[in-house]
Write a protein that holds these residues in place. Structure first.
Motif, PDB file in Angstrom:
ATOM      1  N   VAL A 134     -10.396  -6.983   6.434  1.00  0.00           N
ATOM      2  CA  VAL A 134     -10.136  -5.609   6.773  1.00  0.00           C
ATOM      3  C   VAL A 134      -9.857  -4.590   5.946  1.00  0.00           C
ATOM      4  CG1 VAL A 134      -8.631  -4.579   8.682  1.00  0.00           C
ATOM      5  CG2 VAL A 134      -9.401  -6.841   9.004  1.00  0.00           C
ATOM      6  N   TYR A 135      -9.145  -4.935   4.945  1.00  0.00           N
ATOM      7  CA  TYR A 135      -8.869  -4.083   3.901  1.00  0.00           C
ATOM      8  C   TYR A 135     -10.087  -3.698   3.203  1.00  0.00           C
ATOM      9  CZ  TYR A 135      -7.224  -2.314  -0.823  1.00  0.00           C
ATOM     10  OH  TYR A 135      -7.217  -1.744  -1.812  1.00  0.00           O
ATOM     11  N   GLN A 136     -10.905  -4.385   2.925  1.00  0.00           N
ATOM     12  CA  GLN A 136     -12.287  -4.182   2.077  1.00  0.00           C
ATOM     13  C   GLN A 136     -13.127  -3.196   3.025  1.00  0.00           C
ATOM     14  OE1 GLN A 136     -13.661  -8.025   1.081  1.00  0.00           O
ATOM     15  NE2 GLN A 136     -12.294  -7.730  -0.985  1.00  0.00           N
ATOM     16  N   MET A 137     -13.004  -3.597   4.330  1.00  0.00           N
ATOM     17  CA  MET A 137     -13.840  -2.534   5.300  1.00  0.00           C
ATOM     18  C   MET A 137     -13.730  -1.212   5.118  1.00  0.00           C
ATOM     19  SD  MET A 137     -14.104  -3.376   9.477  1.00  0.00           S
ATOM     20  CE  MET A 137     -13.871  -5.056   9.010  1.00  0.00           C
ATOM     21  N   HIS A 138     -12.462  -0.838   4.744  1.00  0.00           N
ATOM     22  CA  HIS A 138     -11.921   0.623   4.592  1.00  0.00           C
ATOM     23  C   HIS A 138     -11.609   1.266   3.260  1.00  0.00           C
ATOM     24  CE1 HIS A 138     -12.217   0.595   9.048  1.00  0.00           C
ATOM     25  NE2 HIS A 138     -11.405  -0.295   8.968  1.00  0.00           N
ATOM     26  N   ALA A 139     -11.802   0.176   2.276  1.00  0.00           N
ATOM     27  CA  ALA A 139     -11.248   0.532   1.035  1.00  0.00           C
ATOM     28  C   ALA A 139     -11.772   1.774   0.234  1.00  0.00           C
ATOM     29  CB  ALA A 139     -11.359  -0.722   0.070  1.00  0.00           C
ATOM     30  N   ASP A 140     -13.131   2.290   0.888  1.00  0.00           N
ATOM     31  CA  ASP A 140     -13.454   3.297  -0.065  1.00  0.00           C
ATOM     32  C   ASP A 140     -13.299   4.526   0.740  1.00  0.00           C
ATOM     33  OD1 ASP A 140     -15.222   2.739   2.215  1.00  0.00           O
ATOM     34  OD2 ASP A 140     -17.151   3.140   1.228  1.00  0.00           O
ATOM     35  N   GLN A 141     -12.597   4.694   1.783  1.00  0.00           N
ATOM     36  CA  GLN A 141     -12.485   5.645   2.451  1.00  0.00           C
ATOM     37  C   GLN A 141     -11.045   6.455   1.982  1.00  0.00           C
ATOM     38  OE1 GLN A 141     -11.420   4.720   6.628  1.00  0.00           O
ATOM     39  NE2 GLN A 141     -13.981   4.124   7.042  1.00  0.00           N
ATOM     40  N   GLU A 142     -11.248   7.774   2.271  1.00  0.00           N
ATOM     41  CA  GLU A 142     -10.037   8.713   1.828  1.00  0.00           C
ATOM     42  C   GLU A 142      -8.530   8.052   2.517  1.00  0.00           C
ATOM     43  OE1 GLU A 142      -8.820  13.249   2.301  1.00  0.00           O
ATOM     44  OE2 GLU A 142     -10.975  12.868   1.940  1.00  0.00           O
ATOM     45  N   HIS A 143      -7.587   8.134   1.705  1.00  0.00           N
ATOM     46  CA  HIS A 143      -6.339   7.989   2.215  1.00  0.00           C
ATOM     47  C   HIS A 143      -5.814   8.911   3.415  1.00  0.00           C
ATOM     48  CE1 HIS A 143      -2.483   5.917   1.486  1.00  0.00           C
ATOM     49  NE2 HIS A 143      -2.054   6.908   1.701  1.00  0.00           N
ATOM     50  N   PRO A 144      -5.500   8.377   4.713  1.00  0.00           N
ATOM     51  CA  PRO A 144      -4.978   9.070   5.609  1.00  0.00           C
ATOM     52  C   PRO A 144      -4.131  10.103   5.311  1.00  0.00           C
ATOM     53  CG  PRO A 144      -4.963   6.862   6.352  1.00  0.00           C
ATOM     54  CD  PRO A 144      -5.284   6.884   4.705  1.00  0.00           C
ATOM     55  N   LYS A 145      -4.030  11.414   5.823  1.00  0.00           N
ATOM     56  CA  LYS A 145      -3.332  12.358   5.575  1.00  0.00           C
ATOM     57  C   LYS A 145      -1.960  12.142   6.112  1.00  0.00           C
ATOM     58  CE  LYS A 145      -3.024  16.482   8.189  1.00  0.00           C
ATOM     59  NZ  LYS A 145      -3.723  17.860   8.610  1.00  0.00           N
ATOM     60  N   GLN A 146      -1.812  11.392   7.338  1.00  0.00           N
ATOM     61  CA  GLN A 146      -0.271  11.165   7.952  1.00  0.00           C
ATOM     62  C   GLN A 146       0.300   9.965   6.913  1.00  0.00           C
ATOM     63  OE1 GLN A 146      -3.091  11.285   9.871  1.00  0.00           O
ATOM     64  NE2 GLN A 146      -2.598  13.255  10.513  1.00  0.00           N
ATOM     65  N   ALA A 147      -0.440   9.133   6.125  1.00  0.00           N
ATOM     66  CA  ALA A 147       0.098   8.219   5.486  1.00  0.00           C
ATOM     67  C   ALA A 147       0.910   8.466   4.213  1.00  0.00           C
ATOM     68  CB  ALA A 147      -0.964   7.186   4.873  1.00  0.00           C
ATOM     69  N   GLY A 148       2.281   7.836   4.207  1.00  0.00           N
ATOM     70  CA  GLY A 148       2.990   8.000   3.184  1.00  0.00           C
ATOM     71  C   GLY A 148       3.969   9.338   3.243  1.00  0.00           C
ATOM     72  N   ARG A 149       4.127   9.959   4.385  1.00  0.00           N
ATOM     73  CA  ARG A 149       4.802  11.107   4.501  1.00  0.00           C
ATOM     74  C   ARG A 149       6.252  10.679   4.615  1.00  0.00           C
ATOM     75  NH1 ARG A 149       2.118  14.724   8.904  1.00  0.00           N
ATOM     76  NH2 ARG A 149       4.058  15.598   8.854  1.00  0.00           N
ATOM     77  N   THR A 150       7.036  11.735   4.357  1.00  0.00           N
ATOM     78  CA  THR A 150       8.631  11.464   4.514  1.00  0.00           C
ATOM     79  C   THR A 150       9.095  12.274   5.610  1.00  0.00           C
ATOM     80  OG1 THR A 150       9.161  13.014   2.597  1.00  0.00           O
ATOM     81  CG2 THR A 150       8.858  10.420   2.117  1.00  0.00           C
ATOM     82  N   ILE A 151      10.397  12.326   6.036  1.00  0.00           N
ATOM     83  CA  ILE A 151      10.943  13.231   6.992  1.00  0.00           C
ATOM     84  C   ILE A 151      11.889  14.088   6.358  1.00  0.00           C
ATOM     85  CG2 ILE A 151      12.241  13.462   8.934  1.00  0.00           C
ATOM     86  CD1 ILE A 151      11.212  10.889  10.246  1.00  0.00           C
ATOM     87  N   GLY A 152      11.976  15.403   6.389  1.00  0.00           N
ATOM     88  CA  GLY A 152      12.836  16.205   5.840  1.00  0.00           C
ATOM     89  C   GLY A 152      12.739  17.784   6.281  1.00  0.00           C
ATOM     90  N   ILE A 153      13.521  18.516   5.975  1.00  0.00           N
ATOM     91  CA  ILE A 153      13.439  20.039   6.190  1.00  0.00           C
ATOM     92  C   ILE A 153      13.057  20.581   5.006  1.00  0.00           C
ATOM     93  CG2 ILE A 153      14.654  22.009   6.809  1.00  0.00           C
ATOM     94  CD1 ILE A 153      16.655  20.301   8.775  1.00  0.00           C
ATOM     95  N   ARG A 154      11.907  21.348   5.016  1.00  0.00           N
ATOM     96  CA  ARG A 154      11.436  21.997   3.744  1.00  0.00           C
ATOM     97  C   ARG A 154      12.315  23.321   3.673  1.00  0.00           C
ATOM     98  NH1 ARG A 154       4.988  21.153   4.588  1.00  0.00           N
ATOM     99  NH2 ARG A 154       5.286  18.878   4.790  1.00  0.00           N
ATOM    100  N   ARG A 155      12.886  23.247   2.447  1.00  0.00           N
ATOM    101  CA  ARG A 155      13.834  24.290   2.002  1.00  0.00           C
ATOM    102  C   ARG A 155      12.726  25.640   1.202  1.00  0.00           C
ATOM    103  NH1 ARG A 155      17.737  24.146   5.510  1.00  0.00           N
ATOM    104  NH2 ARG A 155      18.663  22.064   5.485  1.00  0.00           N
ATOM    105  N   LYS A 156      12.948  26.844   1.495  1.00  0.00           N
ATOM    106  CA  LYS A 156      12.114  27.789   0.569  1.00  0.00           C
ATOM    107  C   LYS A 156      13.093  28.029  -0.550  1.00  0.00           C
ATOM    108  CE  LYS A 156       8.990  29.193   4.258  1.00  0.00           C
ATOM    109  NZ  LYS A 156       8.429  30.127   4.559  1.00  0.00           N
TER     110      LYS A 156
END
Length: 156
Positions: A134-156
């Protein structure tokens, strides 16, 4: 070529909240049902779990809600293994509506567990081979935009 994982369902009436759309907890339910189906898909169905005295626990999840879902609306969830090791799977699930639009994503870390000891343990060989496939089936695809996100309030 091997078929990729797909889980299909529809938004049940009891999943709809006072805002008229699928409640946030029900997205989690849908993703949980899809995760269970994925665990069966990689070879750890009820019989295999009993035979191996082995199961999988969820360690962490992160859901992104991207588009409303409404009562009786069909959806499909696909799975992508972003990474894995001897006893963990970094899994990414994508929910799409009937128009193919991404409505939500779930990123999760799963851990293989020996049921006799209650401790983390390496996947059985045939299960590890399926995870690798299953890993190899998608290994060459771009990393999903939502993966690895953190939660926080962005301060300017």
């Amino acid at each position: 070529m091997e078929q990729s994982f797909h889980y299909k369902d529809r938004v049940l009436p009891e999943w709809v909240d006072y805002n008229g759309h699928m409640n946030d907890a029900e997205y989690n339910r849908a993703f949980s049902l899809a995760t269970d189906a994925f665990i069966d898909y990689i070879g750890l169905d009820e019989t295999a779990r009993d035979n191996y005295a082995y199961t999988i626990f969820t360690l962490e999840t992160h859901i992104c809600y991207l588009k409303e879902m409404h009562e009786d609306e069909p959806f499909e969830i696909t799975a992508r293994v972003l990474d894995y090791d001897a006893k963990r799977i970094h899994l990414f699930l994508t929910m799409k509506n009937q128009h193919g639009e991404i409505t939500a994503t779930l990123e999760e870390m799963l851990m293989g567990m020996d049921q006799r000891t209650g401790r983390p343990s390496a996947f059985p060989d045939d299960v590890e081979q399926k995870i690798r496939s299953v890993y190899q089936m998608h290994a060459d695809q771009e990393h999903p935009k939502q993966a690895g996100r953190t939660i926080g309030i962005r301060r300017k």
